[in-house]
Motif scaffolding. Structure first.
Motif, short mmCIF file in Angstrom:
data_model
loop_
_atom_site.label_atom_id
_atom_site.label_comp_id
_atom_site.label_asym_id
_atom_site.label_seq_id
_atom_site.Cartn_x
_atom_site.Cartn_y
_atom_site.Cartn_z
N ILE A 157 0.84 -1.20 0.00
CA ILE A 157 0.00 0.00 0.00
C ILE A 157 0.88 1.25 0.00
O ILE A 157 0.62 2.22 -0.74
CB ILE A 157 -0.95 -0.03 1.20
CG1 ILE A 157 -1.99 -1.13 1.03
CG2 ILE A 157 -1.63 1.33 1.39
CD1 ILE A 157 -2.90 -1.32 2.24
N VAL A 158 1.93 1.24 0.83
CA VAL A 158 2.84 2.40 0.90
C VAL A 158 3.52 2.61 -0.44
O VAL A 158 3.57 3.74 -0.97
CB VAL A 158 3.87 2.18 2.03
CG1 VAL A 158 4.95 3.27 1.97
CG2 VAL A 158 3.19 2.19 3.38
N LEU A 159 4.07 1.55 -1.02
CA LEU A 159 4.80 1.68 -2.28
C LEU A 159 3.87 2.17 -3.40
O LEU A 159 4.26 3.03 -4.21
CB LEU A 159 5.43 0.34 -2.66
CG LEU A 159 6.56 -0.15 -1.75
CD1 LEU A 159 6.98 -1.56 -2.13
CD2 LEU A 159 7.75 0.80 -1.80
N TYR A 160 2.66 1.64 -3.43
CA TYR A 160 1.71 2.06 -4.48
C TYR A 160 1.32 3.52 -4.31
O TYR A 160 1.29 4.29 -5.29
CB TYR A 160 0.47 1.16 -4.42
CG TYR A 160 -0.56 1.49 -5.48
CD1 TYR A 160 -0.46 0.96 -6.76
CD2 TYR A 160 -1.63 2.34 -5.21
CE1 TYR A 160 -1.40 1.26 -7.73
CE2 TYR A 160 -2.57 2.65 -6.16
CZ TYR A 160 -2.45 2.11 -7.43
OH TYR A 160 -3.37 2.41 -8.40
N ALA A 161 1.04 3.92 -3.06
CA ALA A 161 0.62 5.30 -2.84
C ALA A 161 1.74 6.28 -3.16
O ALA A 161 1.50 7.36 -3.74
CB ALA A 161 0.15 5.46 -1.39
N PHE A 162 2.98 5.96 -2.81
CA PHE A 162 4.09 6.87 -3.13
C PHE A 162 4.40 6.88 -4.63
O PHE A 162 4.98 7.84 -5.12
CB PHE A 162 5.33 6.47 -2.32
CG PHE A 162 5.37 7.09 -0.95
CD1 PHE A 162 5.97 8.32 -0.74
CD2 PHE A 162 4.78 6.45 0.13
CE1 PHE A 162 6.01 8.89 0.52
CE2 PHE A 162 4.81 7.01 1.39
CZ PHE A 162 5.42 8.24 1.59
N HIS A 163 4.02 5.81 -5.33
CA HIS A 163 4.20 5.81 -6.79
C HIS A 163 3.20 6.74 -7.47
O HIS A 163 3.47 7.27 -8.55
CB HIS A 163 4.05 4.38 -7.33
CG HIS A 163 4.36 4.25 -8.78
ND1 HIS A 163 5.65 4.38 -9.30
CD2 HIS A 163 3.54 3.98 -9.85
CE1 HIS A 163 5.61 4.21 -10.59
NE2 HIS A 163 4.35 3.98 -10.97
N PHE A 164 2.03 6.92 -6.84
CA PHE A 164 1.02 7.86 -7.34
C PHE A 164 0.79 8.93 -6.27
O PHE A 164 -0.11 8.80 -5.44
CB PHE A 164 -0.28 7.12 -7.67
CG PHE A 164 -0.14 6.08 -8.74
CD1 PHE A 164 -0.14 6.44 -10.08
CD2 PHE A 164 0.00 4.74 -8.41
CE1 PHE A 164 -0.01 5.49 -11.07
CE2 PHE A 164 0.13 3.78 -9.40
CZ PHE A 164 0.14 4.15 -10.74
N PRO A 165 1.61 9.98 -6.24
CA PRO A 165 1.61 10.92 -5.12
C PRO A 165 0.28 11.62 -4.87
O PRO A 165 0.04 12.11 -3.76
CB PRO A 165 2.69 11.94 -5.51
CG PRO A 165 3.56 11.22 -6.48
CD PRO A 165 2.64 10.28 -7.22
N HIS A 166 -0.60 11.66 -5.89
CA HIS A 166 -1.88 12.34 -5.67
C HIS A 166 -2.75 11.58 -4.66
O HIS A 166 -3.75 12.13 -4.15
CB HIS A 166 -2.64 12.50 -6.99
CG HIS A 166 -3.03 11.19 -7.62
ND1 HIS A 166 -2.16 10.42 -8.36
CD2 HIS A 166 -4.22 10.50 -7.62
CE1 HIS A 166 -2.77 9.34 -8.78
NE2 HIS A 166 -4.03 9.37 -8.36
N LEU A 167 -2.37 10.34 -4.32
CA LEU A 167 -3.11 9.58 -3.31
C LEU A 167 -2.62 9.87 -1.89
O LEU A 167 -3.27 9.48 -0.93
CB LEU A 167 -2.98 8.07 -3.58
CG LEU A 167 -3.54 7.58 -4.90
CD1 LEU A 167 -3.20 6.10 -5.10
CD2 LEU A 167 -5.05 7.78 -4.95
N LEU A 168 -1.48 10.55 -1.76
CA LEU A 168 -0.91 10.82 -0.44
C LEU A 168 -1.61 12.00 0.21
O LEU A 168 -2.36 12.76 -0.43
CB LEU A 168 0.58 11.11 -0.58
CG LEU A 168 1.45 9.96 -1.13
CD1 LEU A 168 2.85 10.47 -1.42
CD2 LEU A 168 1.48 8.80 -0.15
N SER A 169 -1.35 12.17 1.50
CA SER A 169 -1.88 13.35 2.18
C SER A 169 -1.24 14.59 1.57
O SER A 169 -0.11 14.54 1.06
CB SER A 169 -1.57 13.29 3.68
OG SER A 169 -0.17 13.35 3.90
N PRO A 170 -1.94 15.71 1.57
CA PRO A 170 -1.45 16.90 0.85
C PRO A 170 -0.06 17.34 1.27
O PRO A 170 0.73 17.77 0.43
CB PRO A 170 -2.50 17.97 1.19
CG PRO A 170 -3.73 17.19 1.49
CD PRO A 170 -3.27 15.93 2.15
N GLN A 171 0.27 17.23 2.55
CA GLN A 171 1.58 17.70 3.01
C GLN A 171 2.71 16.87 2.40
O GLN A 171 3.72 17.41 1.95
CB GLN A 171 1.65 17.63 4.54
CG GLN A 171 2.96 18.17 5.10
CD GLN A 171 3.04 18.01 6.59
OE1 GLN A 171 2.16 17.43 7.21
NE2 GLN A 171 4.11 18.53 7.18
#
Length: 497
Positions: A157-171
């Motif tokens: 989940i972490v690797l996927y979310a960091f690969h698509f940064p628009h899924l991360l928290s805004p900060q």
């Protein structure tokens, strides 16, 4: 430069700070994670609570006395239950913290989360193997492999979310140090699974070491925090790195928000109450053939034999309900939950999860009357520990009352005495019942049922009794104050004119 972030930003704050509008996100199959978190909270609270079922269903034949071997078996199963319950709560905290980093989800993340939840739902089966076959390594090995699989899915989940940064928290999405954040988050997530990997290896040739390593999953973070605090007291706080221009806290063992703690706690209380009625439905619905043959077709007579079971159910449900009521009242006056308060709440919930065991013990009075004393003492001990940790939350909050409590509940506030009495009621009642069974062991059942009946009425009268007690103290202080303030005079001297 972004400002410091609170330990757990609200979901609404994340939504407001998001780059895309809700319509754009919906069109792309992206949504905020709060509904998925609610689903995960509910499922994790259920999984943590049903761990008690293999313990409650420990079979003791009517001919078998409650001897030392049975006591050792039950104590071992309770200890393993407490350890696995706490490991599940660690997984819950990690999952919640993870979705502080991942602010939005798409279909892939939703499916990965379902895979994580599916692995977690397998934990009760592996726990059943552990307690049923304690000396066979397969149960321990499978439990550890489930924890490793949970960590692996969370890492994906972490690797996927960091690969698509628009899924991360805004900060984090706007940060220039996303790589550092990814590395730190992954390091924290794999800590527990790494210990379980070592435990799985030891289970193949020396299973006691496996239990020790699994316990370290719970203990090690608190030990490291205590060591860090001691180091800071001795040598002073560390200087932040020179390149750090942003402050972002991701710590799996920082206190969660009050709302998340309340949601998880409510789930545990609800599941415990549900398990009680499931036991009634499973064990006390008479068989149609028995009703016809033994009771001449009289369903009332057949149900009459289950009278003690229904009495134990209503008493146990009242205990669960009133402990929830005390918990609700406590968190009504709490503004912020600190880390020690969160740990104490988890320990309280672990023993609340043991209340179905207390029900099973007290509902078996008619089957094993010679074991009533031991059953009553086990039930009193579970109730005492579940309630004393609630009281410990209150005393811990009082130590930092300016930060943690509403003004009305602080020391000297109008709700202080009432909350103190409310949270002290069950510890005092269960301890008194336990002590009475030591003196009047032949009346242990009557003592326990008297406690179950008396405590609900005491809750109803509590506010009135506290107000009367406070009024009496004020009146007594008013009488004693003028006497102490009056100057002492010699009885042989005339009063001054």
């Amino acid at each position: 430069m972004s400002g410091p972030q609170a330990p757990e930003p609200t979901l609404e704050g994340q939504a407001d700070a998001s780059a895309g509008s809700p319509d754009e996100d919906a069109a792309e199959g992206i949504q905020h994670s709060h509904r998925m978190l609610s689903f995960s909270d509910a499922l994790l609270s259920i999984i943590a609570t049903v761990m008690i079922l293999p313990v409650t269903h420990t079979e003791i034949s009517p001919e078998q006395e409650f001897d030392k071997s049975v006591q050792r078996l039950l104590a071992t199963r309770i200890a393993v239950y407490l350890m696995t319950f706490l490991i599940v709560t660690v997984a819950w905290a990690a999952h919640t913290r993870l979705f502080q980093v991942v602010g939005k989800i798409d279909d892939t993340l939703a499916l990965l989360n379902l895979a994580c939840m599916m692995t977690i739902t397998f934990l009760p089966f592996t726990f059943s193997l552990m307690v049923t076959f304690p000396e066979v390594p397969l149960g321990i090995f499978l439990f550890c492999m489930c924890v490793i699989a949970i960590g692996a899915v969370q890492a994906l989940i972490v690797l996927y979310a960091f690969h698509f940064p628009h899924l991360l928290s805004p900060q984090i999405e706007r940060s220039a140090h996303r790589g550092l954040y990814r590395q730190r988050v992954l390091g924290i997530i794999v800590r527990g699974p790494a210990l379980c990997l070592a435990a799985a290896g030891f289970s193949l040739f020396f299973y006691p070491a496996s239990y020790l390593l699994m316990a370290m999953v719970i203990v090690l973070p608190h030990v490291s925090k205590a060591a860090g605090w001691c180091r800071a007291q001795l040598v002073g706080p560390r200087e932040p790195p020179a390149h750090s221009v942003e402050v972002f806290t991701f710590d799996l063992h920082e206190p969660l928000s009050k709302e998340r703690v309340e949601a998880f706690s409510d789930g545990v209380y609800a599941v415990v109450a549900t398990l009680l009625i499931l036991d009634i439905c499973e064990d006390n619905v008479p068989d149609a053939k028995d009703v016809k043959e033994k009771f001449q077709g009289s369903l009332v007579a057949a149900l009459g034999e289950s009278g003690p079971h229904f009495l134990a159910y209503f008493g146990s449900f009242a205990t669960v309900g009133l402990l929830w009521f005390a918990h609700h009242s406590l968190f009504l006056h709490i503004r912020r939950a600190t880390q020690p308060m969160g740990l104490l709440n988890t320990l309280s919930l672990a023993f609340v999860g043991g209340l179905p065991l207390a029900y099973q013990q007290t509902s078996a009075f008619t089957k094993q009357p010679r074991d009533e004393l031991e059953s009553v003492r086990i039930s009193c001990a579970i109730i005492f520990l579940a309630s004393i940790f609630q009281f410990a939350i209150w005393t811990t909050a009082l130590l930092q009352e300016g930060e943690t409590l509403q003004p009305s509940a602080r020391f000297g506030g109008r709700e202080h005495a009432f909350m103190f009495a409310k949270l002290a009621l069950y510890p005092c009642a269960s301890l008194l019942a336990f002590a009475c069974t030591c003196v009047l062991s032949s009346f242990s059942t009557a003592i326990f049922h008297a406690m179950q009946i008396a405590v609900p009425f005491a809750f109803l009268l509590l506010r009135l009794l506290v107000r009367l007690a406070l009024a009496s103290l004020r009146a007594l202080r008013g009488l004693v104050g003028p006497v102490l303030a009056r100057p002492a005079q010699s009885p042989l001297l005339p009063a001054p004119c």
